[in-house]
Design a protein around this motif. Structure first.
Motif, PDB file in Angstrom:
ATOM      1  N   THR A  39     -16.109  -3.084   0.067  1.00 14.14           N
ATOM      2  CA  THR A  39     -17.438  -3.558   0.451  1.00 14.14           C
ATOM      3  C   THR A  39     -18.430  -3.073  -0.615  1.00 14.14           C
ATOM      4  N   ASP A  40     -19.675  -3.491  -0.493  1.00 15.28           N
ATOM      5  CA  ASP A  40     -20.708  -3.027  -1.422  1.00 15.28           C
ATOM      6  C   ASP A  40     -20.878  -1.508  -1.352  1.00 15.28           C
ATOM      7  N   GLU A  41     -20.693  -0.955  -0.156  1.00 16.95           N
ATOM      8  CA  GLU A  41     -20.824   0.495  -0.006  1.00 16.95           C
ATOM      9  C   GLU A  41     -19.688   1.208  -0.748  1.00 16.95           C
ATOM     10  N   ASP A 160       1.322  -9.469  -3.748  1.00 14.08           N
ATOM     11  CA  ASP A 160       1.247  -9.405  -2.285  1.00 14.08           C
ATOM     12  C   ASP A 160      -0.018  -8.679  -1.851  1.00 14.08           C
ATOM     13  N   ALA A 161      -0.325  -7.587  -2.543  1.00 16.82           N
ATOM     14  CA  ALA A 161      -1.493  -6.788  -2.168  1.00 16.82           C
ATOM     15  C   ALA A 161      -2.780  -7.583  -2.352  1.00 16.82           C
ATOM     16  N   LEU A 162      -2.881  -8.319  -3.464  1.00 17.83           N
ATOM     17  CA  LEU A 162      -4.109  -9.072  -3.757  1.00 17.83           C
ATOM     18  C   LEU A 162      -4.323 -10.214  -2.762  1.00 17.83           C
ATOM     19  N   ASP A 163      -3.248 -10.660  -2.125  1.00  7.96           N
ATOM     20  CA  ASP A 163      -3.343 -11.771  -1.166  1.00  7.96           C
ATOM     21  C   ASP A 163      -3.701 -11.330   0.254  1.00  7.96           C
ATOM     22  N   ILE A 164      -3.776 -10.033   0.468  1.00 10.16           N
ATOM     23  CA  ILE A 164      -4.018  -9.561   1.839  1.00 10.16           C
ATOM     24  C   ILE A 164      -5.384 -10.036   2.345  1.00 10.16           C
ATOM     25  N   ASP A 168     -12.192  -9.334   8.355  1.00  9.08           N
ATOM     26  CA  ASP A 168     -13.382 -10.191   8.273  1.00  9.08           C
ATOM     27  C   ASP A 168     -13.097 -11.488   7.514  1.00  9.08           C
ATOM     28  N   GLY A 169     -11.815 -11.750   7.212  1.00  9.03           N
ATOM     29  CA  GLY A 169     -11.434 -13.011   6.577  1.00  9.03           C
ATOM     30  C   GLY A 169     -11.441 -12.987   5.056  1.00  9.03           C
ATOM     31  N   ALA A 170     -11.973 -11.949   4.459  1.00 12.18           N
ATOM     32  CA  ALA A 170     -12.027 -11.869   2.995  1.00 12.18           C
ATOM     33  C   ALA A 170     -10.630 -11.608   2.427  1.00 12.18           C
ATOM     34  N   VAL A 171     -10.415 -12.071   1.179  1.00 15.02           N
ATOM     35  CA  VAL A 171      -9.135 -11.838   0.513  1.00 15.02           C
ATOM     36  C   VAL A 171      -9.297 -10.650  -0.444  1.00 15.02           C
ATOM     37  N   LEU A 172      -8.311  -9.760  -0.437  1.00 20.24           N
ATOM     38  CA  LEU A 172      -8.428  -8.503  -1.181  1.00 20.24           C
ATOM     39  C   LEU A 172      -8.717  -8.721  -2.659  1.00 20.24           C
TER      40      LEU A 172
END
Lengths: 421, 421
Positions: A39-41, A160-164, A168-172
């Protein structure tokens, strides 16, 4: 190992100031922190910490999953690509939604304080000393937890990790790009010479024992199962006791058995029923169905597997005696991790040498260290958590305990890295 | 009593046809009925049944709360206001939201069949025979249940009853006016000479025992309590068993104790924990709080009070041993009702005389009869419920059991009313 007798003088005030400054990012206003991964934080925390790393003249590398490794050169470094493997410390700076200010951050910021103390003392270590923070340790936004260190250690392919997909629906991978923390260092990352992580205990054992330092022996294996018991809904007034098929009664017996099981197996076996739902959940109706979860943990895989066997066998008998059906669903299963005996010994003996009370204990929670344990000798240093509270704004560790842990970490890292006399 | 030896020949087909016809009003399409009190469906049911009452030449009176009493004159009647007190039977025609077609309706429609059978046989009874149905027995829309019979028996002032607000926001008096069933007969109503109600058991006892007729001895007293147990939320992995203060464990022990208590006290004692909620209800968190209900019932007030005392004492010890706090809240408490020994004897001996298997048993559910028991000698006749199921579209009683119960009712009412030879 080249035994180091000097003593690395850490300055607790600098550590406390850093913890304070990082806690200002994602401050929830109640003493707690919310810096969910990517996140931005989280990005704000990364900027701050990496700024400090650069100020210390460390070589900062960001890898393809956003893990950050900042390295203080060792005497045996012979140039890029040819360095001796570093002694690594670190942890994470992401938090759960209702996080405290010590979980993870302590391990990273104490690492930086160790670097400062080595600089102050003008100590040159033979091996490099690296301070890392790993992406998404908490797993609160992107499951599973300990993701960055898992990828670093080769336990999950990068793709696989990048596709998680986040809760909140965002992709890693997209979020990592968005906040600008996709690096170019390869994963899996290079195996360190050793890895030692300082962390708050997140449990009550050290406080209860009045002990300052925990020499962590490993991480418990975890078994999560869901049990659904089906009986027969009946009128609470008109149904004689002997004609009941009450899944709430079997659920109650199961809770009692989980307590007995943990007590009988002893050692580090724990067992918890934290979730239980009855249906239809009415005061005057014998329940038709009970759904509950059983969380079993042990440092010993054989005992953990035995606990699972006994539980299933006993519940089958309980359900049958009441005329109920029982159905199990596995929710999660992780084998225990054992830390390196030499590292455990070193943490323990170092604490003793520095005059701190110390005890061995396993970790009941997961940590990045258990992923690094796949690729190098690994250990952890625990300091007490007040009332065992963590993942909570009330999370707190006494300043003198933070200092003691950092002192032990400094000596252990220096010992493992070797000092050029 | 003037012993009647004739035999009143009831015709089961007429009864079954009436049950079928009434079930068509508020038919839920799944074999069930929904005629919540004072809805249009309830009004439809009232019109149908009162039409039958008038067809039989009965004197139909509607009182201020909508109870309906239809009277067949007796030989001792001496004109309006001067009649001998009638022998009354009846029940209710309102249903729960997911009701069956026998609960309540059987008692009313069997009463009408008894009147028909008396007419067929040309029998003149000394006392009048009255068939009643009482407003809002179920309490599903307007609490409390058994409201109409409670007001009839003088247990609640009319004004209080008319002011009751439904779960849907409607006011009882307004709804009663709206559907046109506010009568002018006074409440409390006149005390009958005796009251005998035929009802399905709504429990599994008769079916289990293979017995056709239940001679009901009374209605169980009911104690509903809510127990809130407060412990300490803790990490399921890091908190050793001996340091836990787990309210789920105390809740489980409480469920076990309720079962033991009912078994140890024996007789008609039952105990049920039908509701249980944990907070925060997570797989990996030792619960902070458990809230559960305990439903205790007994026909013996002294034993029921003893069960409550033992429960509170035992739970206090369990909670204390686990370091938890327990707080009790009383949700409901009703004393047991004992039916009239002579009426119970009469039901039992009549069933035997007619060649039906019979047993004495208490009622676990509430019935209008328990309100009438306040003002006159009262009893009930039970017939078996398949699998003990009630308040459910699957509610069912075998036609031959419906006939047997009606036959017993006919003989008992005739016996109590006395026959003019």
């Amino acid at each position: 190992l080249n035994r180091h007798h000097g003593g690395v003088k850490i300055q607790p005030d600098r550590l406390l100031a850093d913890i304070e400054a990082l806690a200002a990012i994602g401050d929830t206003g109640d003493g707690g922190n919310c810096r969910l991964a990517l996140t931005d934080e989280d990005a704000g925390g990364r900027e701050l910490v990496v700024g400090w790393m650069r100020d210390l003249g460390l070589d900062v590398r960001v890898d393809r999953i956003g893990n950050v490794v900042a390295t203080r050169a060792g005497a045996e470094s012979t140039g890029a690509g040819n360095d001796a493997a570093p002694v690594m410390t670190g942890s994470h700076i992401d938090t759960v939604g209702t996080g405290g200010r010590y979980d993870g951050t302590l391990g990273v910021l104490a690492g930086l304080e160790v670097v400062r103390a080595l600089d102050d003392a003008g100590i040159r270590t033979r091996r490099p000393v690296a301070v890392a923070f790993f992406t998404d340790e908490e797993g609160s936004r992107f499951a599973p937890d300990m993701l960055g260190s898992l990828v670093y250690a080769g336990g999950m392919p990068l793709e696989d990790a990048l596709d998680i997909v986040a809760i909140d629906g965002a992709v890693l991978g997209t979020e990592l790009e968005r906040i600008g923390w996709t690096g170019d260092a390869a994963v899996p990352g290079p195996a360190p010479h050793a890895y030692v992580e300082l962390h708050i205990e997140q449990g009550p054992v050290l406080e209860e024992a009045g002990v300052t330092i925990g020499a962590v022996t490993g991480v418990q294996g975890i078994s999560w199962q869901e049990l659904t018991l089906t009986g027969q809904a009946n009128h609470a007034g008109t149904t004689p006791m002997r004609l009941r098929r009450d899944p709430a009664y079997v659920a109650a017996q199961t809770i009692g058995f989980v307590r007995r099981l943990a007590t009988d197996l002893g050692g580090h076996q724990v067992g918890t029923v934290g979730r239980l739902d009855l249906h239809p959940d009415l005061v005057n109706v014998v329940a038709a169905r009970a759904t509950l979860t059983v969380d079993l943990r042990n440092t010993d895989e054989a005992v953990l597997a035995e606990a699972e066997r006994r539980l299933r066998g006993h519940v089958a008998a309980l359900a049958s005696a009441e005329g109920c059906e029982g159905a199990w669903r596995r929710l999660a299963r992780f084998q225990p991790v054992a830390f390196d005996p030499a590292v455990i010994d070193l943490v323990e003996s170092t604490a003793e040498r520095l005059g701190h009370s110390v005890m061995r204990l396993p970790s009941g929670a997961g940590h990045d260290a258990q992923m690094l344990a796949r690729v190098c000798p690994t250990g952890m240093v625990f300091v007490p958590s007040r009332a065992g509270v963590s993942h909570n704004p009330a999370e707190f560790t006494e300043p003198e305990h933070l200092a003691a842990g950092t002192e032990v970490l400094a000596e252990v890292l220096t010992e493992l890295a070797g000092v050029v006399e």
